[in-house]
Design a protein around this motif. Sequence first.
Motif, PDB file in Angstrom:
ATOM      1  N   ALA A 196       0.687  -1.270  -0.132  1.00 40.60           N
ATOM      2  CA  ALA A 196       0.420  -0.237   0.061  1.00 40.60           C
ATOM      3  C   ALA A 196       0.872   1.440  -0.053  1.00 40.60           C
ATOM      4  CB  ALA A 196      -0.685  -0.031   1.218  1.00 40.60           C
ATOM      5  N   PHE A 197       2.257   1.547   1.141  1.00 42.22           N
ATOM      6  CA  PHE A 197       2.790   2.027   0.568  1.00 42.22           C
ATOM      7  C   PHE A 197       3.087   2.410  -0.197  1.00 42.22           C
ATOM      8  CE2 PHE A 197       7.175   3.565   0.621  1.00 42.22           C
ATOM      9  CZ  PHE A 197       7.028   4.866   0.867  1.00 42.22           C
ATOM     10  N   GLN A 198       4.085   1.690  -1.264  1.00 39.98           N
ATOM     11  CA  GLN A 198       4.241   1.890  -3.081  1.00 39.98           C
ATOM     12  C   GLN A 198       3.267   2.036  -3.424  1.00 39.98           C
ATOM     13  OE1 GLN A 198       5.972  -1.720  -5.332  1.00 39.98           O
ATOM     14  NE2 GLN A 198       4.723  -1.557  -5.385  1.00 39.98           N
ATOM     15  N   GLY A 199       1.910   2.025  -3.076  1.00 45.28           N
ATOM     16  CA  GLY A 199       0.695   2.199  -4.248  1.00 45.28           C
ATOM     17  C   GLY A 199       0.784   3.746  -4.213  1.00 45.28           C
ATOM     18  N   TYR A 200       1.217   4.258  -2.838  1.00 48.62           N
ATOM     19  CA  TYR A 200       0.784   5.731  -2.402  1.00 48.62           C
ATOM     20  C   TYR A 200       1.931   6.641  -2.669  1.00 48.62           C
ATOM     21  CZ  TYR A 200       1.607   9.391   0.924  1.00 48.62           C
ATOM     22  OH  TYR A 200       2.135  10.938   1.414  1.00 48.62           O
ATOM     23  N   LEU A 201       2.944   6.476  -2.918  1.00 49.69           N
ATOM     24  CA  LEU A 201       4.717   7.149  -3.441  1.00 49.69           C
ATOM     25  C   LEU A 201       3.878   6.987  -5.163  1.00 49.69           C
ATOM     26  CD1 LEU A 201       6.791   8.127  -2.188  1.00 49.69           C
ATOM     27  CD2 LEU A 201       7.873   6.474  -2.649  1.00 49.69           C
ATOM     28  N   VAL A 202       4.255   5.985  -5.753  1.00 49.77           N
ATOM     29  CA  VAL A 202       3.872   6.272  -6.988  1.00 49.77           C
ATOM     30  C   VAL A 202       2.647   7.295  -7.759  1.00 49.77           C
ATOM     31  CG1 VAL A 202       2.964   5.376  -9.009  1.00 49.77           C
ATOM     32  CG2 VAL A 202       5.096   3.825  -7.744  1.00 49.77           C
ATOM     33  N   THR A 203       1.589   7.075  -6.682  1.00 47.99           N
ATOM     34  CA  THR A 203       0.593   7.947  -6.710  1.00 47.99           C
ATOM     35  C   THR A 203       0.888   9.873  -6.344  1.00 47.99           C
ATOM     36  OG1 THR A 203      -1.164   6.588  -6.417  1.00 47.99           O
ATOM     37  CG2 THR A 203      -1.937   8.338  -6.684  1.00 47.99           C
ATOM     38  N   LEU A 204       1.301   9.291  -5.357  1.00 44.75           N
ATOM     39  CA  LEU A 204       1.502  10.384  -5.143  1.00 44.75           C
ATOM     40  C   LEU A 204       2.587  11.737  -6.417  1.00 44.75           C
ATOM     41  CD1 LEU A 204       1.955  12.849  -2.509  1.00 44.75           C
ATOM     42  CD2 LEU A 204       4.184  12.137  -1.878  1.00 44.75           C
ATOM     43  N   VAL A 205       4.022  11.296  -6.365  1.00 46.34           N
ATOM     44  CA  VAL A 205       4.748  11.969  -7.390  1.00 46.34           C
ATOM     45  C   VAL A 205       4.198  11.714  -9.059  1.00 46.34           C
ATOM     46  CG1 VAL A 205       6.688  10.870  -8.731  1.00 46.34           C
ATOM     47  CG2 VAL A 205       6.407  10.582  -6.160  1.00 46.34           C
ATOM     48  N   LYS A 206       3.505  11.049  -9.389  1.00 49.73           N
ATOM     49  CA  LYS A 206       2.795  10.966 -10.958  1.00 49.73           C
ATOM     50  C   LYS A 206       1.663  11.431 -10.847  1.00 49.73           C
ATOM     51  CE  LYS A 206       1.701   7.202 -13.198  1.00 49.73           C
ATOM     52  NZ  LYS A 206       0.987   5.606 -14.050  1.00 49.73           N
ATOM     53  N   GLU A 207       0.649  12.077 -10.006  1.00 46.29           N
ATOM     54  CA  GLU A 207      -0.654  12.910 -10.156  1.00 46.29           C
ATOM     55  C   GLU A 207      -0.612  13.111  -9.266  1.00 46.29           C
ATOM     56  OE1 GLU A 207      -3.547   9.503  -9.065  1.00 46.29           O
ATOM     57  OE2 GLU A 207      -2.237   8.059 -10.403  1.00 46.29           O
TER      58      GLU A 207
END
Length: 243
Positions: A196-207
């Motif tokens: 869940a942390f991995q998904g959160y960080l990718v979303t934070l940076v991408k979107e």
Amino acid sequence: MIEIEHEKKVIQFSYSEMGKRHEELNLENQDSIFVGKVCNDTYCLAVADGVSSCKCAKKGSEAAIDTVKRLAFKLSESELGIDDSDEIRRFVVRDWKSHFDGSWNDYGTTLNFVVWCNGDVVIGQIGDGLIVSKLGDEHILVTDMDEFYTVETYALAEAVLKSSFKVRTKKNINNFIAIAMTDGIGKELDLDAIDAFQGYLVTLVKEKEERERNIEIELWMNHLREKNDDDKTIGLLVLEEKV
């Protein structure tokens, strides 16, 4: 400092800050980081944490980053084979030591890295820290956090145990996510919720827009600062398709 770059389907992100303890002692941030392209079809993410008890810790961590970039270049030129984990270990240790004339123990540093070279991936770790990755559909976690209370600290130094240098390799990977961090961040994460942390960080940076992203990161760092006063460094590298 926050740095974000987007190149086609490649996403690169890095963040590093000095811990309160080093600030109070008038020391520098002993972490070093690199996220980016080394040469054609070769990218790497490397995070190193200089051991505070070593008098040249920052130089040691900087040298470790340089060594990973050299490793990436050697892999891209087929001067090192992806299948030879022992030779990869030997190259990293010997190349790092070649940076110094004095006692290697003065430059001790941990090292966490991921190299992607034309579809092949090398993941390596010496010492504490945390690597979270998704290679295609496979999730890989590399950490020694279960040994956090050990009296020994493994690091690049004069003596490096083969068993303390973890290396994993994978072939034919054209889509991946890799996150690497020093223990100032990694030791505070809930490993049961790491996906869940991995998904959160990718979303934070991408979107997220820059202002919103910066606010969220600062709130997160404030929370971590309440837990420890270490330097804190994290990097993200995403390849969404072969470039």
